[in-house]
Design a protein around this motif. Structure first.
Motif, PDB file in Angstrom:
ATOM      1  N   ALA A 341       0.826  -1.219   0.000  1.00 58.45           N
ATOM      2  CA  ALA A 341       0.000   0.000   0.000  1.00 58.45           C
ATOM      3  C   ALA A 341       0.851   1.256   0.000  1.00 58.45           C
ATOM      4  O   ALA A 341       0.405   2.312  -0.447  1.00 58.45           O
ATOM      5  N   GLY A 342       2.085   1.145   0.525  1.00 56.43           N
ATOM      6  CA  GLY A 342       2.920   2.323   0.705  1.00 56.43           C
ATOM      7  C   GLY A 342       2.398   3.215   1.800  1.00 56.43           C
ATOM      8  O   GLY A 342       2.738   4.400   1.888  1.00 56.43           O
ATOM      9  N   SER A 343       1.559   2.634   2.670  1.00 52.84           N
ATOM     10  CA  SER A 343       0.897   3.429   3.698  1.00 52.84           C
ATOM     11  C   SER A 343       0.374   2.508   4.804  1.00 52.84           C
ATOM     12  O   SER A 343       0.085   1.336   4.558  1.00 52.84           O
ATOM     13  N   LEU A 344       0.261   3.057   5.983  1.00 51.75           N
ATOM     14  CA  LEU A 344      -0.388   2.370   7.096  1.00 51.75           C
ATOM     15  C   LEU A 344      -1.757   2.979   7.389  1.00 51.75           C
ATOM     16  O   LEU A 344      -2.381   2.640   8.401  1.00 51.75           O
ATOM     17  N   ALA A 345      -2.216   3.837   6.498  1.00 54.69           N
ATOM     18  CA  ALA A 345      -3.553   4.409   6.653  1.00 54.69           C
ATOM     19  C   ALA A 345      -4.598   3.310   6.465  1.00 54.69           C
ATOM     20  O   ALA A 345      -4.394   2.342   5.732  1.00 54.69           O
ATOM     21  N   PHE A 346      -5.726   3.471   7.118  1.00 53.47           N
ATOM     22  CA  PHE A 346      -6.740   2.417   7.216  1.00 53.47           C
ATOM     23  C   PHE A 346      -7.168   1.881   5.850  1.00 53.47           C
ATOM     24  O   PHE A 346      -7.012   0.689   5.565  1.00 53.47           O
ATOM     25  N   LYS A 347      -7.696   2.701   4.980  1.00 52.28           N
ATOM     26  CA  LYS A 347      -8.262   2.228   3.718  1.00 52.28           C
ATOM     27  C   LYS A 347      -7.210   1.658   2.769  1.00 52.28           C
ATOM     28  O   LYS A 347      -7.408   0.581   2.204  1.00 52.28           O
ATOM     29  N   PRO A 348      -6.081   2.335   2.546  1.00 54.78           N
ATOM     30  CA  PRO A 348      -5.072   1.734   1.660  1.00 54.78           C
ATOM     31  C   PRO A 348      -4.549   0.398   2.183  1.00 54.78           C
ATOM     32  O   PRO A 348      -4.311  -0.530   1.394  1.00 54.78           O
ATOM     33  N   LEU A 349      -4.380   0.287   3.483  1.00 54.59           N
ATOM     34  CA  LEU A 349      -3.881  -0.959   4.064  1.00 54.59           C
ATOM     35  C   LEU A 349      -4.866  -2.097   3.850  1.00 54.59           C
ATOM     36  O   LEU A 349      -4.490  -3.212   3.461  1.00 54.59           O
ATOM     37  N   LEU A 350      -6.145  -1.835   4.080  1.00 52.88           N
ATOM     38  CA  LEU A 350      -7.158  -2.869   3.894  1.00 52.88           C
ATOM     39  C   LEU A 350      -7.274  -3.282   2.435  1.00 52.88           C
ATOM     40  O   LEU A 350      -7.426  -4.468   2.124  1.00 52.88           O
ATOM     41  N   THR A 351      -7.197  -2.322   1.525  1.00 55.48           N
ATOM     42  CA  THR A 351      -7.267  -2.638   0.099  1.00 55.48           C
ATOM     43  C   THR A 351      -6.108  -3.524  -0.313  1.00 55.48           C
ATOM     44  O   THR A 351      -6.283  -4.533  -1.013  1.00 55.48           O
ATOM     45  N   ALA A 352      -4.913  -3.194   0.130  1.00 53.42           N
ATOM     46  CA  ALA A 352      -3.732  -3.992  -0.204  1.00 53.42           C
ATOM     47  C   ALA A 352      -3.814  -5.383   0.396  1.00 53.42           C
ATOM     48  O   ALA A 352      -3.405  -6.371  -0.219  1.00 53.42           O
ATOM     49  N   GLY A 353      -4.370  -5.485   1.607  1.00 52.91           N
ATOM     50  CA  GLY A 353      -4.425  -6.760   2.305  1.00 52.91           C
ATOM     51  C   GLY A 353      -5.442  -7.741   1.744  1.00 52.91           C
ATOM     52  O   GLY A 353      -5.394  -8.931   2.081  1.00 52.91           O
ATOM     53  N   ARG A 354      -6.340  -7.278   0.897  1.00 54.34           N
ATOM     54  CA  ARG A 354      -7.374  -8.175   0.352  1.00 54.34           C
ATOM     55  C   ARG A 354      -6.847  -9.087  -0.753  1.00 54.34           C
ATOM     56  O   ARG A 354      -7.385 -10.174  -0.957  1.00 54.34           O
ATOM     57  N   ASN A 355      -5.820  -8.649  -1.440  1.00 59.75           N
ATOM     58  CA  ASN A 355      -5.246  -9.449  -2.523  1.00 59.75           C
ATOM     59  C   ASN A 355      -3.730  -9.288  -2.488  1.00 59.75           C
ATOM     60  O   ASN A 355      -3.185  -8.293  -2.991  1.00 59.75           O
ATOM     61  N   ILE A 356      -3.078 -10.254  -1.894  1.00 59.11           N
ATOM     62  CA  ILE A 356      -1.635 -10.129  -1.682  1.00 59.11           C
ATOM     63  C   ILE A 356      -1.036 -11.510  -1.449  1.00 59.11           C
ATOM     64  O   ILE A 356      -1.745 -12.445  -1.054  1.00 59.11           O
ATOM     65  N   VAL A 357       0.237 -11.636  -1.729  1.00 61.43           N
ATOM     66  CA  VAL A 357       0.989 -12.834  -1.370  1.00 61.43           C
ATOM     67  C   VAL A 357       2.061 -12.412  -0.370  1.00 61.43           C
ATOM     68  O   VAL A 357       2.807 -11.457  -0.635  1.00 61.43           O
ATOM     69  N   TYR A 358       2.118 -13.060   0.764  1.00 58.89           N
ATOM     70  CA  TYR A 358       3.170 -12.778   1.739  1.00 58.89           C
ATOM     71  C   TYR A 358       3.843 -14.095   2.112  1.00 58.89           C
ATOM     72  O   TYR A 358       3.330 -15.182   1.835  1.00 58.89           O
ATOM     73  N   THR A 359       5.000 -14.019   2.738  1.00 51.71           N
ATOM     74  CA  THR A 359       5.763 -15.211   3.084  1.00 51.71           C
ATOM     75  C   THR A 359       6.063 -15.237   4.573  1.00 51.71           C
ATOM     76  O   THR A 359       6.519 -14.238   5.139  1.00 51.71           O
ATOM     77  N   GLY A 360       5.781 -16.372   5.190  1.00 46.38           N
ATOM     78  CA  GLY A 360       6.111 -16.589   6.592  1.00 46.38           C
ATOM     79  C   GLY A 360       6.664 -17.986   6.763  1.00 46.38           C
ATOM     80  O   GLY A 360       7.203 -18.574   5.816  1.00 46.38           O
TER      81      GLY A 360
END
Length: 392
Positions: A341-360
């Motif tokens: 998202a390039g941001s920790l703001a509420f809406k951009p963060l949620l939008t980015a988190g809906r479709n993403i690949v992360y590694t743990g």
């Protein structure tokens, strides 16, 4: 008197954690942050303040020590690399194992007093259902463990296994390979087993099986003789167990002691190496589990994770099973979503988190339209370990 723990992992040698108002180390299982107080703090939010609701009491409290270690490891790794978008994580841990109204009060106070930027939880779904009324539309809320699916509340991001991916292939495998057709369902009396069993019944029907009995047990119940009598009378091929924490431990012990383990298969939901350790090596015969994480999955990502875990907390640290490990992945997910998202703001963060690949530690996890997809493994208990059968 309220107690507060704040964690700041800076760049000090491992374990690089500074505790304020805490006398016992987090690796001590007697540590129990029964309550946490928040106070209004002015000034710029130069730290990323994460309130982590973990369970240190009640039946799910069995996961408290390992879950604590998991999140501390994630904080340490992220902060040593400069934090998330340049903001160092400041972690506050709260007990989600007491009365739900007390947990909600603590969360509501934190949000109202602007003392938290993100809420993260590794606790039962009943707590999530209550907390989302506080966080909805105001603070991002990352929910990490296995759950019943279907979470669509604005602001809530769930990354755990759901019945569609976890239970369905395991049920079909037991039907095909073990010729299981008669199923008995037993779960704790709250939302995760209620909703999961609805889905499970469809999958059992798909496999050509039938449900010959179902019951829900009050959380904290440890006398299972009546349940075992009903199971014996129903003559199932498989007992699907959706009991939580120590309730699963006491049931599985009693199940084996009754002699049922030798003739009846068990398929457990919220089961990991921590619960297996509680059950005991001689009481795990014919016990199966499906999960997105086992200690022995044998990937490079998991090898690196376990190496760091034991280097930090020692060789005798609590086993880091699926529930605890999910709390580590919660912060890895947050980092990936924020960077996209390039941001920790509420809406951009949620939008980015809906479709993403992360590694743990589980390797790559895909979040597609808010639903987590990951490799799923079927395993059979082998003493105090899980022997992986196949990827499902």
């Amino acid at each position: 008197m309220l107690s507060t723990v704040s964690v700041n992992s800076g760049g000090a040698p491992m374990p690089p954690f500074v505790f304020r108002g805490l006398s016992a180390p987090t690796t001590d299982p007697s540590w129990h942050p029964a309550d946490v107080g928040f106070s209004k703090r002015g000034g710029a939010h130069n730290k990323l303040r994460v309130a982590n609701f973990l369970t240190f009491s009640g039946s799910p409290g069995i996961w408290g020590p390992a879950t604590t270690n998991a999140v501390l490891l994630a904080v340490s790794e992220i902060n040593r690399r400069g934090g998330i978008l340049g903001r160092e994580i400041e972690l506050t841990m709260l007990d989600a194992g007491g009365p739900i109204e007390d947990v909600v009060r603590r969360a509501a106070e934190a949000v109202a007093l602007d003392e938290v930027d993100v809420i993260m939880g590794s606790h039962i779904s009943a707590v999530r259902v209550a907390l989302r009324k506080v966080t909805g539309g105001r603070v991002p809320y990352i929910y990490t463990p296995v759950y019943e699916g279907g979470e669509r509340t604005p602001g809530v991001m769930a990354i755990g296994e759901t019945p569609r991916w976890q239970s369905r292939p395991a049920i079909h495998w037991l039907a095909d390979v073990k010729k299981a057709s008669r199923w008995y369902l037993i779960g704790s009396d709250y939302v995760w087993p209620w909703q999961s069993h609805r889905a499970v019944k469809k999958y059992i029907t798909e496999s050509g099986g039938q449900v010959v009995g179902e019951e829900f047990v009050p959380v904290g119940e440890d006398n299972h003789s009546a349940h075992l009598d009903r199971i014996r009378a129903a003559r199932p091929d498989v007992v699907l167990i959706s009991l939580i924490g120590t309730d699963s431990v006491t049931f599985n012990r009693a199940f084996a002691e009754s002699g049922l383990a030798a003739t009846t298969l068990r398929l457990a939901g919220a089961m990991d190496e921590t619960v297996l350790l509680g059950i005991g090596a001689d009481k795990t015969e014919n016990l199966f589990c499906a999960s997105g994480y086992f200690i022995g999955i044998g990937s490079r990502a998991n090898d690196d994770f376990l190496s760091q875990y034991h280097a930090t907390f020692g060789p005798t640290a609590p086993p880091i099973g699926s529930v605890a490990q999910s709390n580590y992945e919660g912060l890895r997910f947050l980092q990936a979503a924020a960077e996209r998202a390039g941001s920790l703001a509420f809406k951009p963060l949620l939008t980015a988190g809906r479709n993403i690949v992360y590694t743990g530690a589980r390797g790559p996890v895909t979040i597609r339209n808010g639903r987590a997809e990951m490799p799923m493994y079927l395993a059979e208990a082998d003493g105090l370990d899980f022997k992986l059968i196949k990827t499902i």
